[in-house]
Design a protein around this motif. Sequence first.
Motif, PDB file in Angstrom:
ATOM      1  N   GLY A 184       0.833  -1.201   0.000  1.00  0.00           N
ATOM      2  CA  GLY A 184       0.000   0.000   0.000  1.00  0.00           C
ATOM      3  C   GLY A 184       0.863   1.244   0.000  1.00  0.00           C
ATOM      4  O   GLY A 184       2.098   1.182   0.081  1.00  0.00           O
ATOM      5  N   GLN A 189      -2.570   6.902   6.460  1.00  0.00           N
ATOM      6  CA  GLN A 189      -3.856   6.242   6.264  1.00  0.00           C
ATOM      7  C   GLN A 189      -3.702   4.724   6.243  1.00  0.00           C
ATOM      8  O   GLN A 189      -4.593   3.992   6.677  1.00  0.00           O
ATOM      9  CB  GLN A 189      -4.493   6.706   4.948  1.00  0.00           C
ATOM     10  CG  GLN A 189      -4.831   8.176   4.914  1.00  0.00           C
ATOM     11  CD  GLN A 189      -5.159   8.650   3.516  1.00  0.00           C
ATOM     12  OE1 GLN A 189      -4.819   8.000   2.517  1.00  0.00           O
ATOM     13  NE2 GLN A 189      -5.816   9.795   3.418  1.00  0.00           N
ATOM     14  N   LYS A 190      -2.582   4.253   5.755  1.00  0.00           N
ATOM     15  CA  LYS A 190      -2.355   2.810   5.587  1.00  0.00           C
ATOM     16  C   LYS A 190      -1.506   2.197   6.710  1.00  0.00           C
ATOM     17  O   LYS A 190      -1.538   0.994   6.923  1.00  0.00           O
ATOM     18  CB  LYS A 190      -1.683   2.540   4.240  1.00  0.00           C
ATOM     19  CG  LYS A 190      -2.460   3.093   3.037  1.00  0.00           C
ATOM     20  CD  LYS A 190      -3.747   2.349   2.782  1.00  0.00           C
ATOM     21  CE  LYS A 190      -4.392   2.768   1.468  1.00  0.00           C
ATOM     22  NZ  LYS A 190      -5.616   2.005   1.164  1.00  0.00           N
ATOM     23  N   ARG A 191      -0.698   3.010   7.363  1.00  0.00           N
ATOM     24  CA  ARG A 191       0.066   2.647   8.555  1.00  0.00           C
ATOM     25  C   ARG A 191       1.023   1.471   8.374  1.00  0.00           C
ATOM     26  O   ARG A 191       0.961   0.466   9.096  1.00  0.00           O
ATOM     27  CB  ARG A 191      -0.867   2.380   9.723  1.00  0.00           C
ATOM     28  CG  ARG A 191      -1.638   3.602  10.189  1.00  0.00           C
ATOM     29  CD  ARG A 191      -0.764   4.796  10.529  1.00  0.00           C
ATOM     30  NE  ARG A 191       0.168   4.512  11.613  1.00  0.00           N
ATOM     31  CZ  ARG A 191      -0.095   4.794  12.889  1.00  0.00           C
ATOM     32  NH1 ARG A 191      -1.247   5.338  13.237  1.00  0.00           N
ATOM     33  NH2 ARG A 191       0.799   4.539  13.816  1.00  0.00           N
ATOM     34  N   PHE A 255      -3.118  -5.367   7.157  1.00  0.00           N
ATOM     35  CA  PHE A 255      -3.857  -4.236   6.596  1.00  0.00           C
ATOM     36  C   PHE A 255      -4.314  -3.334   7.752  1.00  0.00           C
ATOM     37  O   PHE A 255      -5.500  -3.266   8.081  1.00  0.00           O
ATOM     38  CB  PHE A 255      -5.048  -4.768   5.795  1.00  0.00           C
ATOM     39  CG  PHE A 255      -5.702  -3.762   4.886  1.00  0.00           C
ATOM     40  CD1 PHE A 255      -5.029  -3.235   3.801  1.00  0.00           C
ATOM     41  CD2 PHE A 255      -7.007  -3.359   5.119  1.00  0.00           C
ATOM     42  CE1 PHE A 255      -5.641  -2.310   2.957  1.00  0.00           C
ATOM     43  CE2 PHE A 255      -7.636  -2.441   4.288  1.00  0.00           C
ATOM     44  CZ  PHE A 255      -6.951  -1.910   3.201  1.00  0.00           C
ATOM     45  N   ILE A 257      -5.211  -0.296   8.542  1.00  0.00           N
ATOM     46  CA  ILE A 257      -5.671   1.016   8.090  1.00  0.00           C
ATOM     47  C   ILE A 257      -6.073   1.910   9.254  1.00  0.00           C
ATOM     48  O   ILE A 257      -6.550   1.441  10.285  1.00  0.00           O
ATOM     49  CB  ILE A 257      -6.846   0.877   7.105  1.00  0.00           C
ATOM     50  CG1 ILE A 257      -7.936  -0.002   7.705  1.00  0.00           C
ATOM     51  CG2 ILE A 257      -6.366   0.345   5.775  1.00  0.00           C
ATOM     52  CD1 ILE A 257      -9.241   0.057   6.957  1.00  0.00           C
ATOM     53  N   ASP A 258      -5.917   3.218   9.036  1.00  0.00           N
ATOM     54  CA  ASP A 258      -6.259   4.209  10.053  1.00  0.00           C
ATOM     55  C   ASP A 258      -7.111   5.308   9.418  1.00  0.00           C
ATOM     56  O   ASP A 258      -6.882   6.487   9.639  1.00  0.00           O
ATOM     57  CB  ASP A 258      -4.979   4.788  10.670  1.00  0.00           C
ATOM     58  CG  ASP A 258      -5.261   5.521  11.977  1.00  0.00           C
ATOM     59  OD1 ASP A 258      -6.370   5.365  12.516  1.00  0.00           O
ATOM     60  OD2 ASP A 258      -4.376   6.250  12.453  1.00  0.00           O
ATOM     61  N   TRP A 259      -8.084   4.875   8.604  1.00  0.00           N
ATOM     62  CA  TRP A 259      -9.004   5.820   7.961  1.00  0.00           C
ATOM     63  C   TRP A 259     -10.227   5.027   7.496  1.00  0.00           C
ATOM     64  O   TRP A 259     -10.207   3.785   7.524  1.00  0.00           O
ATOM     65  CB  TRP A 259      -8.321   6.543   6.794  1.00  0.00           C
ATOM     66  CG  TRP A 259      -8.098   5.734   5.545  1.00  0.00           C
ATOM     67  CD1 TRP A 259      -7.615   4.467   5.439  1.00  0.00           C
ATOM     68  CD2 TRP A 259      -8.365   6.149   4.201  1.00  0.00           C
ATOM     69  NE1 TRP A 259      -7.543   4.072   4.128  1.00  0.00           N
ATOM     70  CE2 TRP A 259      -7.999   5.085   3.346  1.00  0.00           C
ATOM     71  CE3 TRP A 259      -8.873   7.317   3.639  1.00  0.00           C
ATOM     72  CZ2 TRP A 259      -8.135   5.165   1.961  1.00  0.00           C
ATOM     73  CZ3 TRP A 259      -8.990   7.393   2.257  1.00  0.00           C
ATOM     74  CH2 TRP A 259      -8.624   6.323   1.433  1.00  0.00           C
ATOM     75  N   GLU A 261     -11.574   3.300   5.146  1.00  0.00           N
ATOM     76  CA  GLU A 261     -11.215   2.682   3.864  1.00  0.00           C
ATOM     77  C   GLU A 261     -12.475   2.437   3.021  1.00  0.00           C
ATOM     78  O   GLU A 261     -13.366   1.700   3.425  1.00  0.00           O
ATOM     79  CB  GLU A 261     -10.504   1.362   4.119  1.00  0.00           C
ATOM     80  CG  GLU A 261     -10.104   0.609   2.878  1.00  0.00           C
ATOM     81  CD  GLU A 261      -9.011   1.301   2.095  1.00  0.00           C
ATOM     82  OE1 GLU A 261      -9.263   1.633   0.920  1.00  0.00           O
ATOM     83  OE2 GLU A 261      -7.921   1.511   2.652  1.00  0.00           O
ATOM     84  N   GLY A 264     -10.326  -1.105  -0.440  1.00  0.00           N
ATOM     85  CA  GLY A 264      -9.096  -1.812  -0.073  1.00  0.00           C
ATOM     86  C   GLY A 264      -8.790  -2.946  -1.027  1.00  0.00           C
ATOM     87  O   GLY A 264      -8.902  -4.127  -0.685  1.00  0.00           O
TER      88      GLY A 264
END
Length: 346
Positions: A184, A189-191, A255, A257-259, A261, A264
């Motif tokens: 990613g 956002q993806k961390r 995966f 994620i910190d938003w 999504e 994905g």
Amino acid sequence: MIRVAQVAPNIFPVPPNDHGGTERVVHDLSAALRSLGLEVTLFAPSDSATDLPRVGDYPSLSALERRHGRVAPGVPAALDALQLEALRLRLGAFDIVHCHGEFAHAALLGERRRRSLTTVHWRVDELDRALFFAGFPDLPVAAISASQQSGIPAANRLGVVHHGIDRDRYALRTEPADHVAFVGRMTDQKRPDTAIRVARAAGLPIRLGGTIDAGNPDYFDRRVRPLLGPEATYLGPVDDARKGELLGSARALLFPIDWPEPFGLVMIEAMACGTPVIAWNRGSVPEIVEDGVTGFIVSSEAEAVGALAGLDRLDRAGIRRRFEARFTAERMARDYLALYRRLLAA
């Protein structure tokens, strides 16, 4: 025969060389629609490498940046305007115009909006999208997840179509290596930094693939690079072949994620390889990952470490079967065709 214009963004060629999930989806959808008997014309940059009928005399933004370095801020808008002019000159040739970019096409379409479809490939909970939807309540929009659709006004909602990819792009791998994978953008956002910490806590090496996010270029140097080492390897951008090798040989895809999504795509790319997905419970994740079947849904780094310990409970061949049942380009094309027919009937 239904005549469809597929209007791609102008950021990357169609299909993309490495990064560019939207462009990958547009190409797979266009090819699958053609296999269903539709007449498909692709509006896409001139550096696109496709056998689909294509309209577009200007290169992608990525090609211009490779040629000229950093370009003026107005270049993306200029490329969009040139593409929309090419579309305007040909509007009468199509029964449905399906746009995958944002904003300006709605004004161009005018009275044709009711025989158009817009797919937004980004989050829809920010001010720019709110203004857009409020100004065009007659614009039909297909959401790419139920999570995304919840942020789209009821007047615009036509339905939900989950993404799909070419069934044969990636192959099942039943005997993975010892590493886990992250694929990613290198962004908050993806961390990817979270993925490295989880792998390290589980005692597993991790390999990371993806581009450094142009909108957040310092993130990689500040948060990711200090965590790299012999057990945490950054591979850079990965094309389809390298991505298939990276995902297929991995014990799991992380995966974190910190938003919110919206879909994905890499989750279903991993599933196509039979690779389990360990994903944070945000956005579309509960719609895509079947907990305990195709992966595990977690809410913290500690839960992710525990999920890695339970990978042996999952059947990689079964994960591939769930991909084939739910996330192929053929299924995606059939779903969009059903929406096109609803628009034409109305």
